[in-house]
Design an enzyme around this catalytic site. Structure first.
Site, PDB file in Angstrom:
ATOM      1  N   SER A  39      -2.740  43.119  -8.322  1.00 41.69           N
ATOM      2  CA  SER A  39      -2.340  41.777  -7.888  1.00 41.69           C
ATOM      3  C   SER A  39      -2.770  41.414  -6.469  1.00 41.69           C
ATOM      4  CB  SER A  39      -0.828  41.597  -8.020  1.00 41.69           C
ATOM      5  OG  SER A  39      -0.148  42.342  -7.045  1.00 41.69           O
ATOM      6  N   LYS A  80       3.231  41.394  -1.817  1.00 45.01           N
ATOM      7  CA  LYS A  80       2.595  40.072  -1.904  1.00 45.01           C
ATOM      8  C   LYS A  80       2.379  39.523  -0.493  1.00 45.01           C
ATOM      9  CE  LYS A  80       3.156  40.207  -6.362  1.00 45.01           C
ATOM     10  NZ  LYS A  80       2.101  40.748  -7.162  1.00 45.01           N
TER      11      LYS A  80
END
Length: 185
Positions: A39, A80
């Site tokens: 990701s 993230k």
């Protein structure tokens, strides 16, 4: 005999102090984490090992583009990038990030955008109102986070905004594997 006992006691005391300090550092200051999945490609690779700075947000607020680790669930932490800060309206239209209606550059995506074909989409269009929670602005005490690999990331687009209380810390130091040692911006 008494000298040997004293020397042995000094060693035990030194080891206990060392273990105590290591425990304090690990629990409250820094911790290792392993990147799990794609990701954050190309910035971070699957299995990169990093150090999380756990105390940084006790002395300052998170900033846009910080790479953070947060509790996504009781069993799983995610890594993230901070995109939206409290009080901001966030949207992406035609692969362009807008904060409060102003275009904002994402320098960490430049390589990906340069390699895209004209018909490809890096980030599917969204507005904050379309995300879970349907907020007009990022609420106080929360952040909007996205993975750098926008087409393959479970982030605020699915999870909604993240409570700052769930943030473990900021990470930017890859220490393993050796050929990837770097400070990530």
């Amino acid at each position: 005999m008494a000298k040997e006992k004293s020397e042995w006691f000094d060693w035990v005391k030194a080891l206990l102090i060392a273990f105590g300090l290591a425990f304090i550092v690990r629990m409250f200051l820094f911790a290792p984490i392993v990147v799990d999945g794609p990701s954050m490609l190309p910035t971070l690779h699957d299995r990169d090992q990093m150090i999380v700075n756990k105390f940084i947000y006790t002395i300052k607020e998170p900033e846009r583009y910080d790479i953070v680790v947060f509790h996504a669930s009781a069993q799983k932490d995610f890594i993230k990038r901070v995109i939206g800060l409290p009080g901001e309206h966030v949207e992406v239209i035609d692969n362009v990030l807008y904060i409060d209606g102003e275009e904002v550059q994402e320098p960490f995506l430049t390589m990906q955008k340069d390699q895209m074909k004209s018909y490809q989409t890096l980030t599917t269009d969204f507005t904050l109102e379309n995300l879970p929670g349907e907020h007009e602005v990022v609420p106080e005490g929360h952040l909007l986070v996205l993975g750098d690999n926008r087409s393959n990331s479970t982030d605020s687009r699915m999870l909604g905004v993240i409570s700052i209380e769930e943030i473990v810390g900021r990470t930017n130091l890859v220490y393993w594997p050796f050929d990837r040692i770097q400070i990530v911006e």
